[in-house]
Design a protein around this motif. Structure first.
Motif: not given
Lengths: 502, 314
Positions: B255-259, B266-280
């Protein structure tokens, strides 16, 4: 134990001291850090890039045979000129002599043939330029001449050749998706996912070339951090800010104002009730006060539109903003005559990643209450929007901006043809379909422009969508730099940027 | 030996369940990597073709077990949106998240143990009471909000650091650590306050017990009793808490990474979820799950080390 605590405390103090001196960054002699709101996640291969945010960056790395300039005209790039055969089916491109790829190799006719065929989907994946299905073959005439032969004449063809998706890449390029090589003024150096992309000036560029040597594109997805990054000095430029964000910026920034070149509207799904009734659509258009939306969401900045064409596309633009002056009484009458005297309710689907659209939707919801129509906002993630609204067409109304994928009027207007693949609004109008057929058969430029304008009028008269505006675009540029230029399309041209006095 | 096997089994089952749930979640949310990649250019034929190319049209369990099989052998596959190996992407991000987690954990321990001891030793003093009250306030502030305040005060007003001026550890390790300091503080402060309070309460209740009175009557000094007897017993619940906190800190750092605009997991996780990049996403979740399980394991072991009763029981 206590010794350890002391040591830890010492570590903490050292860390404070270290961070205190980590402040500034090396003096920007000939480098610039540009913030971008999202990473380039679809593909670095120009023939696969889809997102507007990706294409506007790749514009600096790749070029097509032709490319658009800042006035919206097509200018020669990898080709030095072209001729059209009399039947309008063969476009013959002469290659420029001194064009080199970033890897140092000269551009050959083979590279051009390979690129156009790859882009047209003749050698693999589906083409992103649907008009390229019209290409019959690509022929190498001699070392410097390539002919593109079409099945049907197409006056807009040069505009598609200038599209980023038709860029020229080396034929022996093994992996354009991760190792981009083009002919543009900047070359790709490296990237770190979700962190940055590094570009470097290409010294052997055939044209005027870039001014600034090094560019770091820094990914800042969190909208709240953008202003802090700018004011804190870690980013020198950021495009497409909101007017609220620009007001928070320090004096070290020049705020440049341009247009986004899109049509923001409440797009209505004409396949669902009650939007299959033209009187209902008109009633909604009478109820929505565009100036009020602009005042509340962007300090009155923005360019109202009345149809699916934005003002900077001057050649085709007709001012239709007074088709539906705000008139609550008339709106109520129309609703009553359409059989909804007590109004109705529906939902407006809005992608959650773009704040200005959400804000505009909030104002629209309030305005519609005045005629008894209850709208609720349904926020969805971008990918859900793509699959449910855009591809699936499972929605009632959606507030979004639609831009032109290439510099043609049909890029804005063809999507409302009843059998168009991308007609996500399910707009179906016999007269409109006839105009589409007519414009395709027409070869006189003047006539075509007239027909396109008629198409815009048709959309406005039938209130195809509740048209709002072409949004104002704000670019913050540190006062150390100058030279930012706006294009009449979704493009960022970094080559024109320079240090003040450079 | 039996304990080790038991732990190992629970380790494997947890990772299996977590990854299966994530896979299932991806199945339920609309859109996939193909719709994201093609965006508004998607046609049914193009989508079908890209799904074929990315292997997205295979049945659910085939995809899951293929992924699991290669993950087991250390191959995390290729990112669907970046086209590079997931392992190389994570290798450059893992040190960021680990540094953030460890730095804040060190701060939690460094702050809470002395504070807990001091505020309990001098429990009647005015300053100890005010510190206790201050801790009460601190622990109720969510880390992301504290992060925003720190960013504003130390970044924008005092200019102790450049907001968003993150430097990667490969470029400059010293400035990297320097930039991580304030985000670590944001994660650490509320947790440190909690742990200090816990230690204080624990010491105070231990001090009322009979063995303390016996120790005093034996003629031991106050310091001696406090450190040799009371702290030893009072610290056990605190260790449990710190173990949980360490696991929590991993999540908090996302969370703090975002702030603080830190491009970590954290950021990689969030963007990969919205890109549906499931391997990541799968790999990140699996790694975080493993980190949390390993931390719990370490806490378990420490327990046995600190508390002889636990050793005897097993």
């Amino acid at each position: 134990m206590s010794k350890m605590i002391k040591m830890l405390a010492l570590c903490a103090v050292t860390a404070v001291a270290l961070s205190a001196c980590s402040g500034g960054k090396p003096d920007a002699s000939s480098s610039i850090t540009i913030g971008i709101p999202q990473d380039l996640e679809d593909s670095l291969d120009p023939h696969e890039a889809v997102a507007a945010g990706t294409k506007e960056i790749l514009f600096n790395i790749y070029e097509g045979l032709l490319k658009p300039d800042e006035t919206g005209n097509l200018v020669p790039a990898v080709a030095s000129n072209y001729t059209i055969s009399e039947d309008g089916k063969t476009y013959s491109f002469t290659l420029r002599d001194d064009v080199k790829f970033h890897n140092g190799q000269p551009v050959t006719a083979e590279d051009v043939k390979y690129s156009i065929e790859k882009s047209a989907g003749m050698t693999g994946a589906q083409s992103l330029i649907s008009a390229f299905s019209n290409i019959e073959k690509v022929e190498i005439k001699d070392e410097k001449t390539v002919d593109i032969v079409l099945t049907e004449p197409d006056i807009d063809f040069p505009a598609y050749v200038a599209n980023l998706n038709a860029s020229i890449i080396p034929a022996d390029n093994k992996d354009p998706k991760t190792k981009p090589v083009g002919t543009g003024p900047y070359m790709y150096v490296s990237r770190s996912p979700q962190e940055n992309i590094i570009l470097k000036k290409f010294d052997e560029y055939w044209g005027e070339g870039a001014n600034i040597t090094d560019i770091t594109l820094k990914v800042i997805p969190n909208a709240d951090s953008i202003v802090m990054n700018l004011n804190g000095g870690s980013v020198d430029m950021f495009a497409r800010l909101t007017s609220t964000q620009t007001q928070q910026l320090s004096k070290n920034f020049n705020i440049l104002e341009g247009e986004m070149n899109l049509v923001q509207a409440v797009y209505l799904n004409h396949a669902v009730e009650p939007f299959d009734n033209v009187d209902v659509c008109r009633a909604l258009s009478y109820a929505v006060d565009v100036q009020n939306i602009l005042d509340l969401t962007s300090d009155g900045k923005g360019f109202p539109v009345g149809s699916s064409m934005f003002p900077s596309f001057a050649k085709y633009y007709v001012d239709l903003t007074d088709t539906y002056p705000t008139d609550i009484k008339k709106a109520k009458e129309l609703l009553a005559s359409a059989g909804y005297p007590d109004g109705f309710s529906f939902s407006i689907t809005v992608p959650s990643n773009y704040q200005p659209h959400i804000e505009a939707a909030q104002v629209v919801v309030e305005q519609l209450k005045k005629i008894g129509v209850t709208a609720d906002i349904k926020l969805v993630e971008w990918n859900s929007w793509l699959s449910d609204v855009y591809s699936g067409r499972q929605y009632e109304a959606t507030l979004i901006g639609v831009d032109a994928s290439s510099l043609t009027a049909s890029a804005m207007l063809d999507r409302f043809r009843s059998d168009a693949d991308n007609n996500f609004t399910n707009y179906s109008n016999k007269e409109y379909d006839d105009l589409c057929a007519k414009v395709r058969a027409e070869s006189s430029d003047e006539e075509r422009t007239k027909i396109y304008k008629d198409m815009e009028k048709n959309l406005a008269d039938n209130a195809a969508n509740i048209y709002i505006q072409d949004m104002a675009e704000f670019v913050a540029l540190s006062d150390k730099y100058e030279g930012y230029v706006f294009y009449p399309m979704y493009v960022q041209d970094f080559a024109k940027l320079k240090l003040k006095g450079q | 030996m039996k304990t080790v096997l038991k732990k190992l089994a629970s380790f494997i089952i947890t990772v299996l369940l977590v990854t299966l749930f994530v896979f299932l979640a991806f199945e339920l949310i609309p859109g996939d990597a193909a719709t994201f990649r093609l965006g508004t250019n998607a046609t049914p034929e193009a989508l079908e073709r890209l799904r074929e190319e990315l292997g997205l049209n295979r049945p659910f369990f085939v995809r899951y077990f293929t992924w699991l099989y290669s993950f087991f052998f250390g191959d995390m596959g290729q990112s669907l949106s970046y086209g590079v190996s997931v392992r190389s992407m994570l290798a450059s991000k893992l040190p960021i998240t680990i540094t953030l987690t460890l730095m804040s954990f060190v701060m939690i321990v460094a702050l809470s143990v002395p504070l807990g001891v001091l505020t309990s030793k001098y429990e009647d003093r005015m300053w100890a009471r005010s510190l206790d009250a201050l801790g009460q306030v601190t622990m109720s502030i969510p880390p992301f909000f504290l992060g925003i305040i720190i960013m504003y005060v130390f970044g924008m007003i005092i200019h102790a650091f450049t907001p968003g001026g993150f430097v990667s550890w490969q470029t400059d390790p010293v400035r990297f650590i320097g930039y991580m300091f304030f985000p670590s503080v944001a994660i650490a402060l509320p947790k440190a306050a909690m742990s200090a309070k816990l230690l204080r309460t624990s010491i105070l209740s231990e001090r009322k017990l009979d063995y303390v009175r016996t120790a005093y009557s034996r003629g031991n000094s106050t310091m001696d009793v406090l450190y040799r007897h009371v702290l030893k017993n009072a610290i056990i619940p605190v260790i449990t808490f710190l173990g949980m906190t360490l696991a929590d800190t991993v999540a908090g750092s996302l969370v703090i990474e975002q702030v603080f605009s830190i491009p970590g997991f954290g950021r990689l996780l969030i963007s990969s979820i919205s890109n549906r990049d499931y391997p990541v996403v799968q790999s990140i979740i699996a790694i975080i799950a493993m980190i949390v399980i390993v931390i719990n394991l370490i806490v378990d072991i420490m327990y046995r080390f600190m508390d002889p009763r636990m050793r005897e029981r097993s």
